[in-house]
Design an enzyme around this catalytic site. Structure first.
Site, PDB file in Angstrom:
ATOM      1  N   GLU A  91       0.395 -10.545  -7.943  1.00 34.80           N
ATOM      2  CA  GLU A  91      -0.255 -10.519  -6.618  1.00 34.80           C
ATOM      3  C   GLU A  91      -0.706 -11.933  -6.212  1.00 34.80           C
ATOM      4  O   GLU A  91      -1.799 -12.152  -5.725  1.00 34.80           O
ATOM      5  CB  GLU A  91      -1.439  -9.551  -6.615  1.00 34.80           C
ATOM      6  CG  GLU A  91      -1.100  -8.158  -7.090  1.00 34.80           C
ATOM      7  CD  GLU A  91      -2.240  -7.176  -6.969  1.00 34.80           C
ATOM      8  OE1 GLU A  91      -3.260  -7.512  -6.325  1.00 34.80           O
ATOM      9  OE2 GLU A  91      -2.128  -6.067  -7.504  1.00 34.80           O
ATOM     10  N   TRP A 143       1.223 -11.890  -2.870  1.00 35.17           N
ATOM     11  CA  TRP A 143       0.550 -10.725  -2.286  1.00 35.17           C
ATOM     12  C   TRP A 143       0.570 -10.817  -0.754  1.00 35.17           C
ATOM     13  O   TRP A 143      -0.430 -11.003  -0.085  1.00 35.17           O
ATOM     14  CB  TRP A 143      -0.869 -10.551  -2.825  1.00 35.17           C
ATOM     15  CG  TRP A 143      -1.286  -9.107  -2.670  1.00 35.17           C
ATOM     16  CD1 TRP A 143      -2.306  -8.612  -1.901  1.00 35.17           C
ATOM     17  CD2 TRP A 143      -0.657  -7.964  -3.271  1.00 35.17           C
ATOM     18  NE1 TRP A 143      -2.361  -7.240  -2.011  1.00 35.17           N
ATOM     19  CE2 TRP A 143      -1.355  -6.814  -2.828  1.00 35.17           C
ATOM     20  CE3 TRP A 143       0.417  -7.789  -4.143  1.00 35.17           C
ATOM     21  CZ2 TRP A 143      -1.013  -5.520  -3.231  1.00 35.17           C
ATOM     22  CZ3 TRP A 143       0.775  -6.510  -4.539  1.00 35.17           C
ATOM     23  CH2 TRP A 143       0.065  -5.389  -4.095  1.00 35.17           C
ATOM     24  N   HIS A 167       3.792   0.105  -7.077  1.00 39.16           N
ATOM     25  CA  HIS A 167       2.358  -0.224  -7.174  1.00 39.16           C
ATOM     26  C   HIS A 167       1.592   0.828  -6.405  1.00 39.16           C
ATOM     27  O   HIS A 167       1.813   0.963  -5.192  1.00 39.16           O
ATOM     28  CB  HIS A 167       2.118  -1.630  -6.592  1.00 39.16           C
ATOM     29  CG  HIS A 167       0.698  -2.035  -6.497  1.00 39.16           C
ATOM     30  ND1 HIS A 167      -0.009  -2.545  -7.578  1.00 39.16           N
ATOM     31  CD2 HIS A 167      -0.161  -1.981  -5.458  1.00 39.16           C
ATOM     32  CE1 HIS A 167      -1.241  -2.816  -7.179  1.00 39.16           C
ATOM     33  NE2 HIS A 167      -1.370  -2.501  -5.918  1.00 39.16           N
ATOM     34  N   MET A 219       2.927   2.827  -1.805  1.00 42.34           N
ATOM     35  CA  MET A 219       3.105   3.718  -2.950  1.00 42.34           C
ATOM     36  C   MET A 219       1.771   3.994  -3.660  1.00 42.34           C
ATOM     37  O   MET A 219       1.749   4.362  -4.840  1.00 42.34           O
ATOM     38  CB  MET A 219       4.114   3.121  -3.934  1.00 42.34           C
ATOM     39  CG  MET A 219       5.518   2.996  -3.352  1.00 42.34           C
ATOM     40  SD  MET A 219       6.728   2.479  -4.578  1.00 42.34           S
ATOM     41  CE  MET A 219       8.145   2.143  -3.514  1.00 42.34           C
ATOM     42  N   LYS A 220       0.685   3.817  -2.939  1.00 38.93           N
ATOM     43  CA  LYS A 220      -0.627   4.120  -3.511  1.00 38.93           C
ATOM     44  C   LYS A 220      -0.945   5.592  -3.296  1.00 38.93           C
ATOM     45  O   LYS A 220      -0.404   6.251  -2.395  1.00 38.93           O
ATOM     46  CB  LYS A 220      -1.695   3.240  -2.867  1.00 38.93           C
ATOM     47  CG  LYS A 220      -1.612   1.791  -3.323  1.00 38.93           C
ATOM     48  CD  LYS A 220      -2.609   0.919  -2.598  1.00 38.93           C
ATOM     49  CE  LYS A 220      -2.513  -0.524  -3.070  1.00 38.93           C
ATOM     50  NZ  LYS A 220      -3.363  -1.420  -2.246  1.00 38.93           N
ATOM     51  N   ASN A 279       0.801  -1.230   0.000  1.00 37.82           N
ATOM     52  CA  ASN A 279       0.000   0.000   0.000  1.00 37.82           C
ATOM     53  C   ASN A 279       0.833   1.279   0.000  1.00 37.82           C
ATOM     54  O   ASN A 279       0.296   2.357  -0.252  1.00 37.82           O
ATOM     55  CB  ASN A 279      -0.909   0.018   1.227  1.00 37.82           C
ATOM     56  CG  ASN A 279      -1.903  -1.131   1.214  1.00 37.82           C
ATOM     57  OD1 ASN A 279      -2.734  -1.218   0.312  1.00 37.82           O
ATOM     58  ND2 ASN A 279      -1.789  -2.039   2.171  1.00 37.82           N
ATOM     59  N   ASN A 317      -4.064   0.230 -12.838  1.00 36.98           N
ATOM     60  CA  ASN A 317      -4.507  -0.982 -12.164  1.00 36.98           C
ATOM     61  C   ASN A 317      -6.019  -1.131 -12.323  1.00 36.98           C
ATOM     62  O   ASN A 317      -6.782  -0.196 -12.054  1.00 36.98           O
ATOM     63  CB  ASN A 317      -4.148  -0.858 -10.672  1.00 36.98           C
ATOM     64  CG  ASN A 317      -4.332  -2.149  -9.914  1.00 36.98           C
ATOM     65  OD1 ASN A 317      -3.954  -3.212 -10.391  1.00 36.98           O
ATOM     66  ND2 ASN A 317      -4.943  -2.070  -8.762  1.00 36.98           N
ATOM     67  N   GLU A 318      -6.440  -2.306 -12.833  1.00 36.88           N
ATOM     68  CA  GLU A 318      -7.862  -2.698 -12.815  1.00 36.88           C
ATOM     69  C   GLU A 318      -8.778  -1.738 -13.558  1.00 36.88           C
ATOM     70  O   GLU A 318      -9.751  -1.210 -13.017  1.00 36.88           O
ATOM     71  CB  GLU A 318      -8.300  -2.889 -11.366  1.00 36.88           C
ATOM     72  CG  GLU A 318      -7.452  -3.923 -10.631  1.00 36.88           C
ATOM     73  CD  GLU A 318      -7.755  -4.040  -9.139  1.00 36.88           C
ATOM     74  OE1 GLU A 318      -8.718  -3.405  -8.672  1.00 36.88           O
ATOM     75  OE2 GLU A 318      -7.002  -4.752  -8.450  1.00 36.88           O
TER      76      GLU A 318
HETATM   77  O1  G3I Z   1      -3.374   3.079   6.874  1.00 36.57           O
HETATM   78  C1  G3I Z   1      -4.742   3.139   7.324  1.00 36.57           C
HETATM   79  C2  G3I Z   1      -4.778   3.280   8.834  1.00 36.57           C
HETATM   80  O2  G3I Z   1      -4.195   4.518   9.212  1.00 36.57           O
HETATM   81  C3  G3I Z   1      -6.233   3.197   9.305  1.00 36.57           C
HETATM   82  O3  G3I Z   1      -6.265   3.243  10.720  1.00 36.57           O
HETATM   83  C4  G3I Z   1      -6.852   1.886   8.800  1.00 36.57           C
HETATM   84  C5  G3I Z   1      -8.286   1.720   9.225  1.00 36.57           C
HETATM   85  O4  G3I Z   1      -9.106   2.591   8.444  1.00 36.57           O
HETATM   86  O5  G3I Z   1      -6.807   1.856   7.340  1.00 36.57           O
HETATM   87  C6  G3I Z   1      -5.445   1.875   6.899  1.00 36.57           C
HETATM   88  O6  G3I Z   1      -5.427   1.833   5.491  1.00 36.57           O
HETATM   89  C7  G3I Z   1      -5.819   0.568   4.955  1.00 36.57           C
HETATM   90  C8  G3I Z   1      -4.668   0.034   4.088  1.00 36.57           C
HETATM   91  O7  G3I Z   1      -5.033  -1.207   3.449  1.00 36.57           O
HETATM   92  C9  G3I Z   1      -3.395  -0.211   4.918  1.00 36.57           C
HETATM   93  O8  G3I Z   1      -3.670  -1.213   5.863  1.00 36.57           O
HETATM   94  C10 G3I Z   1      -7.045   0.774   4.071  1.00 36.57           C
HETATM   95  O9  G3I Z   1      -8.132   1.140   4.905  1.00 36.57           O
HETATM   96  C11 G3I Z   1      -7.364  -0.528   3.332  1.00 36.57           C
HETATM   97  O10 G3I Z   1      -8.415  -0.284   2.391  1.00 36.57           O
HETATM   98  C12 G3I Z   1      -6.146  -0.998   2.550  1.00 36.57           C
HETATM   99  O11 G3I Z   1      -6.478  -2.248   1.952  1.00 36.57           O
HETATM  100  C13 G3I Z   1      -5.594  -2.604   0.889  1.00 36.57           C
HETATM  101  C14 G3I Z   1      -6.401  -2.611  -0.428  1.00 36.57           C
HETATM  102  O12 G3I Z   1      -5.565  -3.082  -1.507  1.00 36.57           O
HETATM  103  C15 G3I Z   1      -6.878  -1.214  -0.802  1.00 36.57           C
HETATM  104  O13 G3I Z   1      -5.762  -0.376  -1.016  1.00 36.57           O
HETATM  105  C16 G3I Z   1      -5.060  -4.011   1.169  1.00 36.57           C
HETATM  106  O14 G3I Z   1      -4.188  -3.987   2.304  1.00 36.57           O
HETATM  107  C17 G3I Z   1      -4.269  -4.508  -0.041  1.00 36.57           C
HETATM  108  O15 G3I Z   1      -3.849  -5.860   0.139  1.00 36.57           O
HETATM  109  C18 G3I Z   1      -5.141  -4.446  -1.290  1.00 36.57           C
HETATM  110  O16 G3I Z   1      -4.345  -4.838  -2.381  1.00 36.57           O
HETATM  111  C19 G3I Z   1      -5.020  -4.817  -3.650  1.00 36.57           C
HETATM  112  C20 G3I Z   1      -4.004  -4.351  -4.690  1.00 36.57           C
HETATM  113  O17 G3I Z   1      -3.481  -3.089  -4.326  1.00 36.57           O
HETATM  114  C21 G3I Z   1      -4.647  -4.340  -6.062  1.00 36.57           C
HETATM  115  N1  G3I Z   1      -5.179  -5.671  -6.388  1.00 36.57           N
HETATM  116  C22 G3I Z   1      -6.159  -6.169  -5.399  1.00 36.57           C
HETATM  117  C23 G3I Z   1      -5.510  -6.233  -4.018  1.00 36.57           C
HETATM  118  C24 G3I Z   1      -6.462  -6.805  -2.982  1.00 36.57           C
HETATM  119  O18 G3I Z   1      -7.553  -5.969  -2.833  1.00 36.57           O
END
Ligand code: G3I
Length: 360
Positions: A271, A321, A115, A81-82, A79, A165-166
């Protein structure tokens, strides 16, 4: 002058070769491992083998860092570099997380894959809540962001990107999102051209899921890749996320990879994980039975075998992943999708990968 022994010269040559490969972040495997030797780590694959990582775990969890360094030679920020992690205002950025992942990769001679630059998710609140403008304003927002991010991370050692992406739905239609709705279908071309202008040396990928289970999506993505190549858009590779499950047939994996291979682009399994639970209708009571462990091992082995069947010049690498089950994005449900368990022990899934790597 005292003659320098031949063995010393050989030793120096090997040391230089190893140090050079470490500095380049290239996979240390150079085909030199005798076929008889067992594969002792994922990074001995004949292509880079990586994982999505988080900076907190890399620096604050010694077991995690040990496994990453022992097993991998390529990193992707899960996450870090998002856009929502980096963009804090117009022209305002927080590079901390991405820089920490890149630093770890550099310190350990690993490749670092970026990513992701443009996605319909992980959009920063600061402009989702109050940005408005015409098409040119949205294009300026997108191109400024891509230019600033690619420029910054080029200096951090990032050598490749998931640029978009996607962008497609499972039925093969373009996904409606802020970029498509405010710029139009050519937001993808603009993104790749902008990334290339910021770093002409970076390998630029389109990244998506579902090419293994949706023929419509597979056809739509491959047709768009061909069209982009025909328009002279700088695209170098395609990322197949491969979020598969224990029931994914090998022929689906092969169909997706073969379709990608026809594009003659670099192919990244970007992933990889093998879900045990149904991700759409998860069973809250599911347990990780021996039968499911064996099915997961077979799925990982099939995937790596299918990947190894690709032309070697198209093999950009395989990225898991996550590293261990406790980190998995699927974790809220009972699931165990990765090759290492929550305590970093190798699972049968890991053995399946190794068996596929050892197969000549
Ligand atoms: O960093 C915040 C934190 O400060 C906060 O307290 C917490 C609760 O709200 O959220 C944290 O951010 C979360 C982040 O992961 C880091 O943990 C986001 O809410 C959460 O939505 C995010 O989920 C990631 C998701 O992509 C959306 O970006 C998943 O970890 C990650 O595995 C997932 O990966 C994606 C790929 O990028 C694209 N392909 C699909 C894959 C699975 O969905």
């Amino acid at each position: 002058m005292k003659s320098i022994s031949k063995s010393f010269m050989t030793l120096m040559a090997v040391a230089m070769m190893l140090s050079c490969e470490r500095c380049s972040g290239e996979a240390p495997y150079n085909g030199a491992r005798p076929a008889s030797e067992p594969v002792s780590a994922l990074k001995e694959a004949p292509f880079p083998f990586g994982a999505a990582v988080t900076p907190a775990l890399l620096y604050d969890n010694a077991q995690y860092a040990t496994v990453v360094k022992r097993e991998l030679n390529s990193l992707t920020g899960e996450n870090a570099m998002k856009m929502d992690m980096i963009s804090k205002g117009y022209g305002l950025y927080d590079w901390t997380g991405g820089d920490r992942v890149a630093q770890f990769a550099r310190d350990n001679g690993m490749r670092i894959h970026g990513h992701t630059l443009v996605w319909y998710r992980s959009l920063p609140n600061w402009w989702m809540d109050n940005f408005s403008g015409d098409r040119d304003a949205w294009i300026a927002l997108l191109t400024t962001y891509i230019t600033d991010v690619v420029t910054h991370f080029k200096a951090q050692g990032v050598t490749s990107w998931d640029v978009v992406n996607e962008a497609f739905e499972d039925d093969g239609s373009w996904r409606h999102c802020v970029w498509y709705d405010n710029i139009g279908q050519d937001y993808m071309d603009i993104a790749f051209q902008t990334a290339h202008a910021a770093d002409p040396d970076a390998l630029l990928f389109y990244n998506d899921y579902g090419m293994e289970y949706s023929a419509a999506k597979r056809v739509a993505i491959c047709n768009e890749m061909k069209a982009m190549l025909g328009r002279g858009i700088p695209i170098d590779g395609i990322g197949l996320q491969m979020h598969v499950n224990v029931n994914t047939p090998k022929y689906d994996m092969v169909a997706a990879l073969d379709a990608a291979a026809e594009l003659n682009l670099k192919i990244h399994i970007s992933e990889l994980d093998v879900a045990v639970n149904d991700i759409n209708r998860p069973d809250p009571t599911l347990t990780f039975t021996d039968e499911l462990k064996e099915k997961q091992k077979t799925a990982y082995k099939s995937m790596v075998e299918a990947y190894r069947a690709l032309p070697s010049d198209l093999q950009f690498g395989i990225t898991l992943w996550g590293v261990h089950d406790a980190q998995a994005w699927l974790a809220p449900n009972p699931d165990w999708p990765l090759p290492f368990d929550k305590d970093f022990n190798k699972k049968l899934a890991y053995d399946g990968i190794i068996e596929a790597l050892e197969r000549k």
